[in-house]
Design an enzyme around this catalytic site. Sequence first.
Site, PDB file in Angstrom:
ATOM      1  N   ASP A   1       0.791  -1.230   0.000  1.00  0.00           N
ATOM      2  CA  ASP A   1       0.000   0.000   0.000  1.00  0.00           C
ATOM      3  C   ASP A   1       0.822   1.278   0.000  1.00  0.00           C
ATOM      4  O   ASP A   1       0.329   2.332   0.394  1.00  0.00           O
ATOM      5  CB  ASP A   1      -0.910  -0.013   1.230  1.00  0.00           C
ATOM      6  CG  ASP A   1      -0.131  -0.229   2.517  1.00  0.00           C
ATOM      7  OD1 ASP A   1       1.090  -0.007   2.506  1.00  0.00           O
ATOM      8  OD2 ASP A   1      -0.737  -0.626   3.525  1.00  0.00           O
TER       9      ASP A   1
ATOM     10  N   GLU B   1       0.048  -9.096  -1.072  1.00  0.00           N
ATOM     11  CA  GLU B   1      -0.586  -8.533   0.131  1.00  0.00           C
ATOM     12  C   GLU B   1      -1.828  -7.733  -0.284  1.00  0.00           C
ATOM     13  O   GLU B   1      -2.019  -6.570   0.093  1.00  0.00           O
ATOM     14  CB  GLU B   1       0.369  -7.674   0.959  1.00  0.00           C
ATOM     15  CG  GLU B   1      -0.147  -7.469   2.389  1.00  0.00           C
ATOM     16  CD  GLU B   1       0.788  -6.658   3.267  1.00  0.00           C
ATOM     17  OE1 GLU B   1       1.555  -7.278   4.028  1.00  0.00           O
ATOM     18  OE2 GLU B   1       0.738  -5.414   3.212  1.00  0.00           O
TER      19      GLU B   1
ATOM     20  N   GLU C   1      -2.306   5.095   2.844  1.00  0.00           N
ATOM     21  CA  GLU C   1      -2.184   3.683   2.451  1.00  0.00           C
ATOM     22  C   GLU C   1      -3.513   3.041   2.091  1.00  0.00           C
ATOM     23  O   GLU C   1      -3.573   2.195   1.199  1.00  0.00           O
ATOM     24  CB  GLU C   1      -1.497   2.881   3.564  1.00  0.00           C
ATOM     25  CG  GLU C   1      -0.016   3.184   3.739  1.00  0.00           C
ATOM     26  CD  GLU C   1       0.270   4.393   4.615  1.00  0.00           C
ATOM     27  OE1 GLU C   1      -0.697   5.022   5.110  1.00  0.00           O
ATOM     28  OE2 GLU C   1       1.454   4.729   4.802  1.00  0.00           O
TER      29      GLU C   1
ATOM     30  N   HIS D   1       5.801   5.580  13.016  1.00  0.00           N
ATOM     31  CA  HIS D   1       6.138   6.394  11.843  1.00  0.00           C
ATOM     32  C   HIS D   1       4.934   6.834  11.015  1.00  0.00           C
ATOM     33  O   HIS D   1       5.077   7.612  10.073  1.00  0.00           O
ATOM     34  CB  HIS D   1       7.079   5.625  10.922  1.00  0.00           C
ATOM     35  CG  HIS D   1       6.428   4.459  10.230  1.00  0.00           C
ATOM     36  ND1 HIS D   1       5.688   4.597   9.077  1.00  0.00           N
ATOM     37  CD2 HIS D   1       6.367   3.153  10.545  1.00  0.00           C
ATOM     38  CE1 HIS D   1       5.222   3.414   8.716  1.00  0.00           C
ATOM     39  NE2 HIS D   1       5.613   2.520   9.588  1.00  0.00           N
TER      40      HIS D   1
ATOM     41  N   ARG E   1       2.112   8.491   8.967  1.00  0.00           N
ATOM     42  CA  ARG E   1       1.932   9.905   8.651  1.00  0.00           C
ATOM     43  C   ARG E   1       0.774  10.517   9.421  1.00  0.00           C
ATOM     44  O   ARG E   1       0.851  11.667   9.857  1.00  0.00           O
ATOM     45  CB  ARG E   1       1.682  10.082   7.154  1.00  0.00           C
ATOM     46  CG  ARG E   1       2.944  10.101   6.346  1.00  0.00           C
ATOM     47  CD  ARG E   1       2.656  10.047   4.875  1.00  0.00           C
ATOM     48  NE  ARG E   1       3.886   9.764   4.158  1.00  0.00           N
ATOM     49  CZ  ARG E   1       4.629  10.698   3.568  1.00  0.00           C
ATOM     50  NH1 ARG E   1       4.259  11.941   3.580  1.00  0.00           N
ATOM     51  NH2 ARG E   1       5.743  10.361   2.952  1.00  0.00           N
TER      52      ARG E   1
ATOM     53  N   HIS F   1      12.607   5.638  13.065  1.00  0.00           N
ATOM     54  CA  HIS F   1      12.417   5.771  11.609  1.00  0.00           C
ATOM     55  C   HIS F   1      13.136   7.025  11.119  1.00  0.00           C
ATOM     56  O   HIS F   1      13.197   8.026  11.843  1.00  0.00           O
ATOM     57  CB  HIS F   1      10.910   5.863  11.347  1.00  0.00           C
ATOM     58  CG  HIS F   1      10.500   5.772   9.915  1.00  0.00           C
ATOM     59  ND1 HIS F   1      10.680   6.804   9.021  1.00  0.00           N
ATOM     60  CD2 HIS F   1       9.912   4.782   9.216  1.00  0.00           C
ATOM     61  CE1 HIS F   1      10.215   6.450   7.833  1.00  0.00           C
ATOM     62  NE2 HIS F   1       9.737   5.216   7.924  1.00  0.00           N
TER      63      HIS F   1
HETATM   64  C1  UD1 Z   1       6.452   4.974   3.766  1.00  0.00           C
HETATM   65  C2  UD1 Z   1       5.087   4.486   3.279  1.00  0.00           C
HETATM   66  C3  UD1 Z   1       4.347   3.786   4.404  1.00  0.00           C
HETATM   67  C4  UD1 Z   1       5.191   2.727   5.061  1.00  0.00           C
HETATM   68  C5  UD1 Z   1       6.522   3.319   5.473  1.00  0.00           C
HETATM   69  C6  UD1 Z   1       7.398   2.229   6.019  1.00  0.00           C
HETATM   70  C7  UD1 Z   1       3.955   5.875   1.616  1.00  0.00           C
HETATM   71  C8  UD1 Z   1       3.063   7.025   1.384  1.00  0.00           C
HETATM   72  N1  UD1 Z   1       4.276   5.617   2.895  1.00  0.00           N
HETATM   73  O1  UD1 Z   1       6.193   5.989   4.709  1.00  0.00           O
HETATM   74  O2  UD1 Z   1       3.179   3.187   3.880  1.00  0.00           O
HETATM   75  O3  UD1 Z   1       4.502   2.265   6.196  1.00  0.00           O
HETATM   76  O4  UD1 Z   1       7.157   3.896   4.343  1.00  0.00           O
HETATM   77  O5  UD1 Z   1       8.467   2.714   6.735  1.00  0.00           O
HETATM   78  O6  UD1 Z   1       4.375   5.230   0.684  1.00  0.00           O
HETATM   79  N2  UD1 Z   1      13.908   8.639   4.978  1.00  0.00           N
HETATM   80  C9  UD1 Z   1      15.276   8.614   4.880  1.00  0.00           C
HETATM   81  N3  UD1 Z   1      15.891   7.425   4.592  1.00  0.00           N
HETATM   82  C10 UD1 Z   1      15.195   6.282   4.401  1.00  0.00           C
HETATM   83  C11 UD1 Z   1      13.798   6.313   4.495  1.00  0.00           C
HETATM   84  C12 UD1 Z   1      13.172   7.507   4.785  1.00  0.00           C
HETATM   85  O7  UD1 Z   1      15.938   9.619   5.052  1.00  0.00           O
HETATM   86  O8  UD1 Z   1      15.821   5.237   4.156  1.00  0.00           O
HETATM   87  C13 UD1 Z   1      13.225   9.929   5.282  1.00  0.00           C
HETATM   88  C14 UD1 Z   1      13.211  10.888   4.089  1.00  0.00           C
HETATM   89  O9  UD1 Z   1      13.341  12.172   4.560  1.00  0.00           O
HETATM   90  C15 UD1 Z   1      11.798  10.693   3.541  1.00  0.00           C
HETATM   91  C16 UD1 Z   1      11.023  10.486   4.825  1.00  0.00           C
HETATM   92  O10 UD1 Z   1      11.872   9.680   5.630  1.00  0.00           O
HETATM   93  O11 UD1 Z   1      11.389  11.814   2.814  1.00  0.00           O
HETATM   94  C17 UD1 Z   1       9.679   9.794   4.670  1.00  0.00           C
HETATM   95  O12 UD1 Z   1       9.778   8.680   3.811  1.00  0.00           O
HETATM   96  P1  UD1 Z   1       8.524   8.286   2.869  1.00  0.00           P
HETATM   97  O13 UD1 Z   1       8.853   7.058   2.118  1.00  0.00           O
HETATM   98  O14 UD1 Z   1       8.088   9.464   2.094  1.00  0.00           O
HETATM   99  O15 UD1 Z   1       7.366   7.990   3.886  1.00  0.00           O
HETATM  100  P2  UD1 Z   1       7.275   7.048   5.138  1.00  0.00           P
HETATM  101  O16 UD1 Z   1       6.643   7.839   6.224  1.00  0.00           O
HETATM  102  O17 UD1 Z   1       8.580   6.393   5.378  1.00  0.00           O
HETATM  103  N1  UDP Z   2      11.946  -3.236  10.776  1.00  0.00           N
HETATM  104  C1  UDP Z   2      13.333  -3.234  10.611  1.00  0.00           C
HETATM  105  N2  UDP Z   2      14.079  -2.376  11.364  1.00  0.00           N
HETATM  106  C2  UDP Z   2      13.540  -1.514  12.254  1.00  0.00           C
HETATM  107  C3  UDP Z   2      12.131  -1.494  12.393  1.00  0.00           C
HETATM  108  C4  UDP Z   2      11.355  -2.367  11.627  1.00  0.00           C
HETATM  109  O1  UDP Z   2      13.862  -3.997   9.820  1.00  0.00           O
HETATM  110  O2  UDP Z   2      14.287  -0.766  12.890  1.00  0.00           O
HETATM  111  C5  UDP Z   2      11.133  -4.159   9.938  1.00  0.00           C
HETATM  112  C6  UDP Z   2      10.036  -4.919  10.628  1.00  0.00           C
HETATM  113  O3  UDP Z   2      10.489  -6.170  11.119  1.00  0.00           O
HETATM  114  C7  UDP Z   2       9.031  -5.106   9.505  1.00  0.00           C
HETATM  115  C8  UDP Z   2       9.195  -3.849   8.679  1.00  0.00           C
HETATM  116  O4  UDP Z   2      10.486  -3.343   8.982  1.00  0.00           O
HETATM  117  O5  UDP Z   2       9.392  -6.200   8.677  1.00  0.00           O
HETATM  118  C9  UDP Z   2       8.117  -2.856   9.034  1.00  0.00           C
HETATM  119  O6  UDP Z   2       8.436  -1.633   8.457  1.00  0.00           O
HETATM  120  P1  UDP Z   2       7.727  -0.284   8.880  1.00  0.00           P
HETATM  121  O7  UDP Z   2       7.224  -0.372  10.264  1.00  0.00           O
HETATM  122  O8  UDP Z   2       8.695   0.803   8.535  1.00  0.00           O
HETATM  123  O9  UDP Z   2       6.549  -0.165   7.817  1.00  0.00           O
HETATM  124  P2  UDP Z   2       5.042  -0.687   7.771  1.00  0.00           P
HETATM  125  O10 UDP Z   2       5.050  -2.160   7.976  1.00  0.00           O
HETATM  126  O11 UDP Z   2       4.291   0.070   8.813  1.00  0.00           O
HETATM  127  O12 UDP Z   2       4.583  -0.309   6.410  1.00  0.00           O
END
Ligand code: UD1
Ligand code: UDP
Length: 368
Positions: free
Chosen positions: A96, A118, A132, A205, A207, A238
Amino acid sequence: MKKVLLIFGTRPEAVKMCPLVRELKGRADMKTVVCVTGQHRQMLDGVLRTFAVTPDHDLDVMRPDQSLEDVTAAVLLGLGPVLEAEAPDAALVYGDTTTAFAGALACFYRHIPVGHVEAGLRTYDVDRPWPEEFNRRAVSLLSRYHFAPTQEAGDNLLREGVPAERVFVTGNTAIDALRTTVRDDYVNKELDWAADSRLILLTAHRRENLGVPMEGMFRAVRRAVEERPDVKVLFPVHLNPAVGRAAEEQLSGCGRIRLLAPMDVADFHNFMARSYLIVTDSGGIQEEAPSLGKPVLVMRDATERPEGVNAGTLLVTGTGEEAVYEALCCLLDDQAAYRAMARASNPYGDGHASERIADALSRLLREE
Ligand code: UD1
Ligand code: UDP
């Protein structure tokens, strides 16, 4: 030979797609190509390293502080040339995220059949989780094949009118991943630090929780921990800067709470296995924890994963400070309540979901 393109880009998609990549790469009748969007960067790359998956294409779309429009547009535009060059017989997207939505849309525009892994999770509240719930419903519309992790998710799709012959109940590949990472002999210095205490593993994390709700959630955890000297918290934070700021503001300075960098997935799975309980707003963790028998307080107003709630392992607390605080205190103080939740169950599959998806896909591509 048929060509399958897997498209993913965030940490959770990578955790759950890598077992499938490895399964598909072992199949003689399919050529498997991997395109990562790089929606996440460091958090994605860590998972790819752990599962030894090397992408064939990397759109590298992550930029600091970019908006959902930026990510959506970058994925859509970046995928065009990849789809053109690879011309796959089918593409697979996961779950999602924006990557999943924009990936499915890009394929739809080029008449490439999409398989949704999924598929069928729903809260039926388009604002929870946001964005999502919209993404996964949109991906359902754009998809030809629907790999539902549970019967409940499959039933959602059938009720929405998806033809039964296109819905496959497979289990969740999250459990496939978990089978390869958790070890009895695992050691880590952070776990040594917590060995004398009950360990709460915390993540957050979402939004829709950023800002006031998240600050309240963190204050609730801090209050509960400060009142109980035998409890410690590990929180791999995160990389979203908004999460980092809230964590620093609300949780720093408490000796029994440690803020850590995001963990390698193998470490995180082993930390889950050693924790006393988990407090989170994550989706994937709600799937993994039940099979480890770990109680989870889900800091959300609704979950698309009712199976874990029905199995008794997940409790949805809401996001208000008092609600989280009370649920946490109850679980920490009431042994019977804790024992009732600390039961291993497998509502999300037996660890063989990737095989089932690969079997179904192989047959579908042969027949169509
Ligand atoms: C995204 C997904 C969410 C998922 C989550 C898992 C969308 C809209 N959201 O949300 O469904 O649950 O990932 O974690 O697709 N960033 C870094 N390095 C990284 C990752 C993130 O710096 O490796 C920072 C960046 O500033 C980025 C911000 O985190 O802009 C947010 O990342 P983004 O993928 O936009 O949204 P998430 O809140 O992580
Ligand atoms: N996870 C990880 N490192 C962390 C926190 C979570 O590898 O520090 C793993 C966790 O086991 C799961 C996935 O990341 O498999 C979940 O990711 P996240 O919570 O970022 O996203 P969501 O599942 O909410 O989309």
